[in-house]
Design an enzyme around this catalytic site. Structure first.
Site, mmCIF file in Angstrom:
data_model
loop_
_atom_site.group_PDB
_atom_site.id
_atom_site.type_symbol
_atom_site.label_atom_id
_atom_site.label_comp_id
_atom_site.label_asym_id
_atom_site.label_seq_id
_atom_site.Cartn_x
_atom_site.Cartn_y
_atom_site.Cartn_z
ATOM 1 N N ASP A 164 -4.513 39.727 52.060
ATOM 2 C CA ASP A 164 -4.652 39.341 50.646
ATOM 3 C C ASP A 164 -4.343 37.801 50.398
ATOM 4 O OD1 ASP A 164 -4.159 38.964 47.968
ATOM 5 O OD2 ASP A 164 -3.192 41.061 47.634
ATOM 6 N N SER A 166 -15.071 38.527 41.023
ATOM 7 C CA SER A 166 -16.257 37.577 40.664
ATOM 8 C C SER A 166 -16.887 38.112 39.411
ATOM 9 C CB SER A 166 -17.113 37.651 41.699
ATOM 10 O OG SER A 166 -17.833 38.847 42.339
ATOM 11 N N THR A 194 -5.541 37.086 41.471
ATOM 12 C CA THR A 194 -6.219 36.610 42.785
ATOM 13 C C THR A 194 -6.808 35.198 42.662
ATOM 14 O OG1 THR A 194 -6.960 38.798 43.532
ATOM 15 C CG2 THR A 194 -8.608 37.032 44.007
ATOM 16 N N THR A 254 -17.747 28.183 40.509
ATOM 17 C CA THR A 254 -19.067 28.608 39.518
ATOM 18 C C THR A 254 -19.462 27.324 38.381
ATOM 19 O OG1 THR A 254 -19.681 30.309 38.213
ATOM 20 C CG2 THR A 254 -17.341 29.830 38.198
ATOM 21 N N ASP A 255 -20.817 27.649 38.136
ATOM 22 C CA ASP A 255 -21.149 26.666 36.991
ATOM 23 C C ASP A 255 -20.554 27.377 35.553
ATOM 24 O OD1 ASP A 255 -22.710 28.993 36.621
ATOM 25 O OD2 ASP A 255 -24.488 27.990 36.671
ATOM 26 N N GLU A 256 -19.875 28.535 35.691
ATOM 27 C CA GLU A 256 -19.420 29.146 34.413
ATOM 28 C C GLU A 256 -18.332 28.133 33.751
ATOM 29 O OE1 GLU A 256 -19.226 33.241 33.973
ATOM 30 O OE2 GLU A 256 -21.060 33.667 35.221
ATOM 31 N N TYR A 308 -12.869 35.464 33.576
ATOM 32 C CA TYR A 308 -13.371 35.102 34.869
ATOM 33 C C TYR A 308 -13.436 33.577 34.884
ATOM 34 C CZ TYR A 308 -16.769 33.827 38.284
ATOM 35 O OH TYR A 308 -17.603 33.282 39.463
ATOM 36 N N LEU A 362 -26.595 42.021 37.797
ATOM 37 C CA LEU A 362 -27.878 42.330 37.179
ATOM 38 C C LEU A 362 -29.078 42.600 38.126
ATOM 39 C CD1 LEU A 362 -29.503 42.243 34.415
ATOM 40 C CD2 LEU A 362 -30.315 39.926 35.220
ATOM 41 N N ASN A 381 -32.960 36.394 30.619
ATOM 42 C CA ASN A 381 -32.836 37.871 31.369
ATOM 43 C C ASN A 381 -33.967 38.685 31.260
ATOM 44 O OD1 ASN A 381 -30.308 37.016 32.180
ATOM 45 N ND2 ASN A 381 -29.505 38.038 30.538
ATOM 46 N N ASP A 433 -23.854 43.824 23.099
ATOM 47 C CA ASP A 433 -23.867 42.477 23.859
ATOM 48 C C ASP A 433 -22.490 42.349 24.823
ATOM 49 O OD1 ASP A 433 -24.768 40.097 24.902
ATOM 50 O OD2 ASP A 433 -24.859 39.049 23.199
HETATM 51 P P1 NAD Z 1 -18.089 39.358 45.622
HETATM 52 O O1 NAD Z 1 -17.337 39.713 44.396
HETATM 53 O O2 NAD Z 1 -19.242 39.722 46.256
HETATM 54 O O3 NAD Z 1 -16.845 39.080 46.911
HETATM 55 C C1 NAD Z 1 -15.642 38.882 46.758
HETATM 56 C C2 NAD Z 1 -14.987 38.929 48.097
HETATM 57 O O4 NAD Z 1 -13.606 38.391 47.870
HETATM 58 C C3 NAD Z 1 -14.940 40.319 48.291
HETATM 59 O O5 NAD Z 1 -15.139 40.409 50.013
HETATM 60 C C4 NAD Z 1 -13.250 40.711 48.318
HETATM 61 O O6 NAD Z 1 -13.175 41.833 48.984
HETATM 62 C C5 NAD Z 1 -12.777 39.406 48.487
HETATM 63 N N1 NAD Z 1 -11.421 39.637 47.800
HETATM 64 C C6 NAD Z 1 -11.190 39.811 46.482
HETATM 65 N N2 NAD Z 1 -9.852 39.707 46.142
HETATM 66 C C7 NAD Z 1 -9.392 39.284 47.317
HETATM 67 C C8 NAD Z 1 -7.937 38.858 47.546
HETATM 68 N N3 NAD Z 1 -6.889 39.031 46.795
HETATM 69 N N4 NAD Z 1 -7.764 38.516 48.847
HETATM 70 C C9 NAD Z 1 -8.740 38.485 49.847
HETATM 71 N N5 NAD Z 1 -10.033 38.914 49.619
HETATM 72 C C10 NAD Z 1 -10.339 39.137 48.226
HETATM 73 O O7 NAD Z 1 -18.178 37.674 45.051
HETATM 74 P P2 NAD Z 1 -19.471 36.649 45.454
HETATM 75 O O8 NAD Z 1 -20.367 36.969 44.372
HETATM 76 O O9 NAD Z 1 -19.953 36.561 46.921
HETATM 77 O O10 NAD Z 1 -18.628 35.296 45.109
HETATM 78 C C11 NAD Z 1 -17.893 34.629 46.038
HETATM 79 C C12 NAD Z 1 -17.444 33.326 45.448
HETATM 80 O O11 NAD Z 1 -18.260 32.555 45.032
HETATM 81 C C13 NAD Z 1 -16.546 33.575 44.224
HETATM 82 O O12 NAD Z 1 -15.385 32.619 44.507
HETATM 83 C C14 NAD Z 1 -17.388 33.171 43.189
HETATM 84 O O13 NAD Z 1 -16.619 32.864 41.904
HETATM 85 C C15 NAD Z 1 -18.283 32.230 43.626
HETATM 86 N N6 NAD Z 1 -19.511 32.103 42.939
HETATM 87 C C16 NAD Z 1 -20.223 33.427 42.974
HETATM 88 C C17 NAD Z 1 -21.716 33.132 42.194
HETATM 89 C C18 NAD Z 1 -22.488 34.500 42.224
HETATM 90 O O14 NAD Z 1 -23.649 34.233 41.467
HETATM 91 N N7 NAD Z 1 -22.073 35.604 42.765
HETATM 92 C C19 NAD Z 1 -22.155 31.953 41.824
HETATM 93 C C20 NAD Z 1 -21.270 30.714 41.937
HETATM 94 C C21 NAD Z 1 -20.020 30.876 42.442
HETATM 95 O O1 DAU Z 2 -23.244 31.423 37.157
HETATM 96 C C1 DAU Z 2 -22.558 31.905 38.262
HETATM 97 C C2 DAU Z 2 -21.873 33.392 37.989
HETATM 98 O O2 DAU Z 2 -23.002 34.343 37.934
HETATM 99 C C3 DAU Z 2 -20.899 33.628 39.116
HETATM 100 O O3 DAU Z 2 -19.975 32.720 39.024
HETATM 101 C C4 DAU Z 2 -20.572 35.085 38.981
HETATM 102 O O4 DAU Z 2 -19.439 35.350 39.856
HETATM 103 C C5 DAU Z 2 -21.692 35.972 38.850
HETATM 104 O O5 DAU Z 2 -21.342 37.242 38.673
HETATM 105 C C6 DAU Z 2 -22.784 35.581 37.895
HETATM 106 O O6 DAU Z 2 -22.269 35.667 36.560
HETATM 107 P P1 DAU Z 2 -23.245 36.365 35.413
HETATM 108 O O7 DAU Z 2 -22.483 36.924 34.565
HETATM 109 O O8 DAU Z 2 -24.312 35.335 34.851
HETATM 110 O O9 DAU Z 2 -23.949 37.413 36.339
HETATM 111 P P2 DAU Z 2 -24.274 39.110 35.947
HETATM 112 O O10 DAU Z 2 -25.154 39.367 37.239
HETATM 113 O O11 DAU Z 2 -23.165 39.972 35.622
HETATM 114 O O12 DAU Z 2 -25.245 38.965 34.581
HETATM 115 C C7 DAU Z 2 -26.247 37.905 34.581
HETATM 116 C C8 DAU Z 2 -27.103 38.032 33.182
HETATM 117 O O13 DAU Z 2 -27.612 39.286 32.864
HETATM 118 C C9 DAU Z 2 -25.926 37.657 32.126
HETATM 119 O O14 DAU Z 2 -26.655 37.178 31.086
HETATM 120 C C10 DAU Z 2 -25.516 39.323 31.634
HETATM 121 C C11 DAU Z 2 -26.887 40.194 31.840
HETATM 122 N N1 DAU Z 2 -26.762 41.580 32.185
HETATM 123 C C12 DAU Z 2 -25.863 41.873 33.370
HETATM 124 C C13 DAU Z 2 -25.390 43.037 33.511
HETATM 125 C C14 DAU Z 2 -24.760 43.502 34.775
HETATM 126 C C15 DAU Z 2 -27.249 42.568 31.262
HETATM 127 O O15 DAU Z 2 -28.015 42.184 30.477
HETATM 128 N N2 DAU Z 2 -27.096 43.804 31.815
HETATM 129 C C16 DAU Z 2 -26.300 44.082 32.979
HETATM 130 O O16 DAU Z 2 -26.022 45.260 32.929
#
Ligand code: NAD
Ligand code: DAU
Length: 379
Positions: free
Chosen positions: A63, A89, A104, A137-139, A185, A225, A284, A315
């Site tokens: 962890d 995430s 975390t 993240t860009d968020e 988040y 998504l 979307n 929403d």
């Molecule tokens: P993910 O949820 O798929 O994976 C997260 C990983 O972190 C998992 O393997 C989980 O087991 C591990 N984890 C969670 N809590 C933990 C803890 N306390 N100790 C050790 N390990 C732990 O996430 P992802 O989508 O691969 O995102 C990875 C990183 O990139 C994150 O920091 C996220 O904010 C960032 N990010 C994601 C996106 C996206 O679109 N998915 C975009 C921009 C940035």
């Molecule tokens: O922008 C980067 C981020 O992108 C990362 O930091 C996050 O970890 C990652 O989860 C992602 O966030 P979003 O919230 O944009 O991703 P998600 O796939 O959850 O949703 C994408 C879009 O689709 C968002 O506008 C919400 C919408 N959505 C999502 C789900 C899961 C739906 O309409 N229906 C759904 O069931």
């Protein structure tokens, strides 16, 4: 920097982390790559089956909030680089359970920073040759206006831009954009980014932060998504579109993100921020129609067969309207750009999920089914 590096990649069993681990293990046989992951619901070692026996790879279940254990690991492995991806995430989960996100994402990141500081400051060379690279993240920048809902000619075009590619507003996220997170988040990620920069400004730790747009590709947990909808289309299940489906996201193929991380880890300037994006905005609902078309074609269904699955639901609370990244700085300074055209990336991604039903079934059985039912109850 040394050629024999010892690098911890946190969150390496997750979606993006597994692509980063794979790239580093295959590309740098002389590095010692340690994948540190707690294996939460989102962590899955099946994502790394193809490299798990490589001599330069090691998995450690830990962890990131366990300060003592991580401090010991830093010493045992003589760690000189950290690429930090571990996080909670998923925005929807953060709305239901913000505490886990603060623990975390904020406290976990702080714990890693402090352990790295103590270890690196104890060495004769101190921070020389060291790097703490935080993936964000860009968020954190909040949401952009949708002041061109019909779309305009975008100011950027790259390999990733699809046919008829549009921008839905005049503004973009720049490295200088003020932080304005809206969800628990993104608030937790923003807070962790501030801690990372504070460790540079206060103690001189060589840190880097990158802020990336939405990733897509293989091994993404099917609460997000794209994998969720591909799987639901395959099984003829409803597609829960939040609100009117008009929110815009900027999509990047996950291997392009991993390549950017490699370039930035090795060549990025200390204390800098780099935005990473796909130059690839999609509403979307338009993206969902591309997925439906692709899955139907690959399954041999008639065109338009699965459109009936589209179900508009309540929403997401505080749903950000539009994200769009300007990653010109990364392109100009370090020569990175996306390698894949979006339609190619989606085709590759849909094929991967359809060909890996066993991977999907493993995750979507048991606890996940219950989570999914609870999440959509009342929507
Ligand atoms: P993910 O949820 O798929 O994976 C997260 C990983 O972190 C998992 O393997 C989980 O087991 C591990 N984890 C969670 N809590 C933990 C803890 N306390 N100790 C050790 N390990 C732990 O996430 P992802 O989508 O691969 O995102 C990875 C990183 O990139 C994150 O920091 C996220 O904010 C960032 N990010 C994601 C996106 C996206 O679109 N998915 C975009 C921009 C940035
Ligand atoms: O922008 C980067 C981020 O992108 C990362 O930091 C996050 O970890 C990652 O989860 C992602 O966030 P979003 O919230 O944009 O991703 P998600 O796939 O959850 O949703 C994408 C879009 O689709 C968002 O506008 C919400 C919408 N959505 C999502 C789900 C899961 C739906 O309409 N229906 C759904 O069931």
């Amino acid at each position: 920097m040394n050629s024999k590096r010892s690098i911890v990649i946190t969150g390496g069993a997750g979606f993006i982390g597994s692509h980063v681990v794979r790239l580093f293990v295959n590309k740098y046989p002389d590095y010692n790559i340690i994948n540190l992951d707690k294996l939460t619901y989102a962590g899955n070692l099946a994502n790394l089956k193809d490299i798990e026996d490589k001599p330069n790879y090691k998995f450690v279940k830990m962890d990131i909030c366990d300060f003592e254990a991580f401090y010991q690991l830093m010493q045992d492995e003589k760690v000189d680089g950290i690429i930090h991806l571990a996080a909670e995430s998923h925005v929807d989960r953060s709305i239901k359970d913000p505490f886990t996100f603060a623990r975390t994402n904020v406290m976990g990141t702080l714990s890693l920073l402090q352990a790295a500081k103590l270890y690196w400051e104890s060495l004769p060379e101190k921070y020389e040759g060291k790097r703490f690279y935080h993936i964000s993240t860009d968020e954190v920048y909040g949401a952009l206006e949708m002041n061109h809902p019909e779309g305009i000619e975008p100011p950027f075009k790259t390999v990733a831009s699809s046919e008829g590619h549009k921008a839905y507003g005049d503004e973009f996220f720049y490295e200088t954009t003020k932080y304005n997170p809206h969800s628990p988040y993104s608030a937790s990620k923003a807070s962790s980014d501030h801690f990372v920069r504070a460790y540079h400004d206060t103690y001189g730790m060589p840190t880097i932060v990158t802020n990336c747009s939405n990733n897509y590709g293989p091994y993404q947990f099917p609460e997000k998504l794209i994998p969720l909808f591909i799987n639901n289309i395959r099984h003829g299940k409803a597609l829960p579109v939040y609100g009117k489906g008009e929110n815009v996201r900027d999509w990047l193929f996950v291997e392009d993100h991993a390549r950017a991380i490699d370039v930035i880890f090795h060549q990025g300037k200390t204390a800098e921020t780099y935005n990473i994006g796909g130059f690839n905005e999609w509403k979307n609902i338009d993206l969902i129609k591309v997925m439906i078309k692709t899955v139907d074609r690959l399954l041999g269904n008639p065109e338009g067969h699965s459109l009936k699955l589209i179900t508009y639901v309540t929403d997401r609370l505080g749903h950000d309207a539009r994200y769009a990244i300007d990653s010109t700085k990364l392109q100009k300074e370090l020569g990175w750009e996306p390698s894949l055209q979006f339609e190619e990336g989606i085709e590759k991604t849909v094929r991967w999920y359809l060909d890996h039903q066993d991977w999907m079934d493993n995750i979507t059985s048991g606890d996940y089914e219950k989570y999914y039912e609870d999440m959509y109850k009342g929507r």
